[in-house]
Scaffold this motif. Structure first.
Motif, PDB file in Angstrom:
ATOM      1  N   ARG A  43      11.492 -59.259  58.151  1.00  0.00           N
ATOM      2  CA  ARG A  43      12.786 -58.660  57.783  1.00  0.00           C
ATOM      3  C   ARG A  43      12.949 -57.289  58.433  1.00  0.00           C
ATOM      4  NH1 ARG A  43      12.994 -60.423  51.454  1.00  0.00           N
ATOM      5  NH2 ARG A  43      13.721 -62.545  51.826  1.00  0.00           N
ATOM      6  N   GLU A  44      11.885 -56.497  58.460  1.00  0.00           N
ATOM      7  CA  GLU A  44      11.945 -55.183  59.113  1.00  0.00           C
ATOM      8  C   GLU A  44      12.256 -55.348  60.593  1.00  0.00           C
ATOM      9  OE1 GLU A  44       8.361 -52.963  58.465  1.00  0.00           O
ATOM     10  OE2 GLU A  44       8.659 -52.877  56.312  1.00  0.00           O
ATOM     11  N   ALA A  45      11.626 -56.325  61.223  1.00  0.00           N
ATOM     12  CA  ALA A  45      11.859 -56.566  62.645  1.00  0.00           C
ATOM     13  C   ALA A  45      13.310 -56.960  62.891  1.00  0.00           C
ATOM     14  CB  ALA A  45      10.913 -57.647  63.161  1.00  0.00           C
ATOM     15  N   GLU A  46      13.871 -57.778  62.006  1.00  0.00           N
ATOM     16  CA  GLU A  46      15.270 -58.185  62.151  1.00  0.00           C
ATOM     17  C   GLU A  46      16.204 -57.004  61.927  1.00  0.00           C
ATOM     18  OE1 GLU A  46      15.762 -61.449  59.461  1.00  0.00           O
ATOM     19  OE2 GLU A  46      14.463 -62.763  60.645  1.00  0.00           O
ATOM     20  N   ASP A  47      15.877 -56.145  60.956  1.00  0.00           N
ATOM     21  CA  ASP A  47      16.704 -54.980  60.672  1.00  0.00           C
ATOM     22  C   ASP A  47      16.657 -53.966  61.812  1.00  0.00           C
ATOM     23  OD1 ASP A  47      17.372 -56.097  58.256  1.00  0.00           O
ATOM     24  OD2 ASP A  47      16.000 -54.845  57.078  1.00  0.00           O
ATOM     25  N   ASN A  48      15.513 -53.885  62.471  1.00  0.00           N
ATOM     26  CA  ASN A  48      15.316 -52.922  63.555  1.00  0.00           C
ATOM     27  C   ASN A  48      15.404 -53.589  64.918  1.00  0.00           C
ATOM     28  OD1 ASN A  48      14.810 -50.832  61.703  1.00  0.00           O
ATOM     29  ND2 ASN A  48      12.686 -51.471  61.519  1.00  0.00           N
ATOM     30  N   ASP A  49      16.160 -54.673  65.001  1.00  0.00           N
ATOM     31  CA  ASP A  49      16.233 -55.445  66.240  1.00  0.00           C
ATOM     32  C   ASP A  49      16.645 -54.543  67.389  1.00  0.00           C
ATOM     33  OD1 ASP A  49      16.361 -57.401  68.145  1.00  0.00           O
ATOM     34  OD2 ASP A  49      18.114 -58.394  67.316  1.00  0.00           O
ATOM     35  N   THR A  50      15.772 -54.462  68.374  1.00  0.00           N
ATOM     36  CA  THR A  50      16.023 -53.625  69.541  1.00  0.00           C
ATOM     37  C   THR A  50      16.562 -54.431  70.704  1.00  0.00           C
ATOM     38  OG1 THR A  50      13.767 -53.967  70.337  1.00  0.00           O
ATOM     39  CG2 THR A  50      14.158 -52.048  68.920  1.00  0.00           C
ATOM     40  N   GLY A  51      16.778 -55.723  70.486  1.00  0.00           N
ATOM     41  CA  GLY A  51      17.261 -56.560  71.568  1.00  0.00           C
ATOM     42  C   GLY A  51      16.132 -57.216  72.333  1.00  0.00           C
ATOM     43  N   PHE A  52      14.906 -56.966  71.927  1.00  0.00           N
ATOM     44  CA  PHE A  52      13.767 -57.572  72.587  1.00  0.00           C
ATOM     45  C   PHE A  52      13.312 -58.790  71.795  1.00  0.00           C
ATOM     46  CE2 PHE A  52      13.611 -53.284  74.218  1.00  0.00           C
ATOM     47  CZ  PHE A  52      13.373 -53.492  75.555  1.00  0.00           C
ATOM     48  N   ALA A  53      12.805 -59.762  72.496  1.00  0.00           N
ATOM     49  CA  ALA A  53      12.284 -60.966  71.859  1.00  0.00           C
ATOM     50  C   ALA A  53      10.768 -60.885  71.837  1.00  0.00           C
ATOM     51  CB  ALA A  53      12.722 -62.206  72.635  1.00  0.00           C
ATOM     52  N   LEU A  54      10.175 -61.454  70.806  1.00  0.00           N
ATOM     53  CA  LEU A  54       8.728 -61.532  70.711  1.00  0.00           C
ATOM     54  C   LEU A  54       8.268 -62.737  71.520  1.00  0.00           C
ATOM     55  CD1 LEU A  54       6.006 -60.739  69.442  1.00  0.00           C
ATOM     56  CD2 LEU A  54       6.585 -62.226  67.527  1.00  0.00           C
ATOM     57  N   ALA A  55       7.432 -62.512  72.519  1.00  0.00           N
ATOM     58  CA  ALA A  55       6.868 -63.596  73.323  1.00  0.00           C
ATOM     59  C   ALA A  55       5.418 -63.775  72.907  1.00  0.00           C
ATOM     60  CB  ALA A  55       6.960 -63.278  74.809  1.00  0.00           C
ATOM     61  N   VAL A  56       5.073 -64.958  72.430  1.00  0.00           N
ATOM     62  CA  VAL A  56       3.734 -65.224  71.920  1.00  0.00           C
ATOM     63  C   VAL A  56       3.046 -66.250  72.813  1.00  0.00           C
ATOM     64  CG1 VAL A  56       2.401 -66.039  69.939  1.00  0.00           C
ATOM     65  CG2 VAL A  56       4.541 -64.810  69.581  1.00  0.00           C
ATOM     66  N   PRO A  57       1.971 -65.867  73.513  1.00  0.00           N
ATOM     67  CA  PRO A  57       1.256 -66.865  74.304  1.00  0.00           C
ATOM     68  C   PRO A  57       0.592 -67.870  73.378  1.00  0.00           C
ATOM     69  CG  PRO A  57       0.065 -64.789  74.301  1.00  0.00           C
ATOM     70  CD  PRO A  57       1.354 -64.557  73.563  1.00  0.00           C
ATOM     71  N   GLN A  58       0.621 -69.119  73.773  1.00  0.00           N
ATOM     72  CA  GLN A  58       0.027 -70.168  72.953  1.00  0.00           C
ATOM     73  C   GLN A  58      -1.479 -70.185  73.156  1.00  0.00           C
ATOM     74  OE1 GLN A  58       2.028 -72.129  70.748  1.00  0.00           O
ATOM     75  NE2 GLN A  58       3.172 -70.298  71.267  1.00  0.00           N
ATOM     76  N   SER A  59      -2.171 -70.827  72.239  1.00  0.00           N
ATOM     77  CA  SER A  59      -3.623 -70.923  72.323  1.00  0.00           C
ATOM     78  C   SER A  59      -4.012 -71.712  73.561  1.00  0.00           C
ATOM     79  CB  SER A  59      -4.172 -71.604  71.071  1.00  0.00           C
ATOM     80  OG  SER A  59      -3.741 -72.943  71.030  1.00  0.00           O
ATOM     81  N   PRO A  60      -5.230 -71.510  74.082  1.00  0.00           N
ATOM     82  CA  PRO A  60      -5.660 -72.197  75.293  1.00  0.00           C
ATOM     83  C   PRO A  60      -5.625 -73.721  75.152  1.00  0.00           C
ATOM     84  CG  PRO A  60      -7.231 -70.492  74.692  1.00  0.00           C
ATOM     85  CD  PRO A  60      -6.225 -70.600  73.581  1.00  0.00           C
ATOM     86  N   ASN A  61      -5.706 -74.237  73.941  1.00  0.00           N
ATOM     87  CA  ASN A  61      -5.711 -75.678  73.728  1.00  0.00           C
ATOM     88  C   ASN A  61      -4.325 -76.286  73.858  1.00  0.00           C
ATOM     89  OD1 ASN A  61      -8.327 -75.153  73.105  1.00  0.00           O
ATOM     90  ND2 ASN A  61      -8.128 -75.527  70.929  1.00  0.00           N
TER      91      ASN A  61
END
Length: 100
Positions: free
Chosen positions: A48-66
């Motif tokens: 919720r804090e991240a949504e409230d403070n949205d800076t216009g950037f997206a969170l990119a999460v690398p997936q596990s090696p599997n």
């Protein structure tokens, strides 16, 4: 379970680790001796804090090696899975178009 003080950044790292783990929240918390209910509350609060403070950037999460070679983009409650072969320029254009 003993109580351990964690900073906001430590919670972010722990939650990112959970999201990359592919485990259920219950199993993840049991392995680390965390209260599932408290973990869920902290996770929701930080989202919720991240949504409230949205800076216009997206969170990119690398997936596990599997996992298959994909890039996960998350903006709020929306997730987009893309193959790593996608051009960074294409991704930038997509984000630009979606934010307009």
């Amino acid at each position: 379970m003993s109580r351990a003080y964690r900073t906001r950044e430590q919670w972010r790292e722990l939650i990112a680790e959970f999201e990359q783990s592919g485990m259920s929240q219950k199993d993840f918390c049991e392995q680390r001796g965390l209260s599932t209910a408290y973990f869920g509350k902290r996770r929701l609060r930080l989202q919720r804090e991240a949504e409230d403070n949205d800076t216009g950037f997206a969170l990119a999460v690398p997936q596990s090696p599997n996992s298959q070679q994909t890039l996960q983009l998350r903006i709020g409650q929306t997730e987009l899975m893309l193959p790593l072969s996608v051009s960074p320029r294409w991704i930038a254009q997509l984000v630009k178009e979606l934010s307009a």
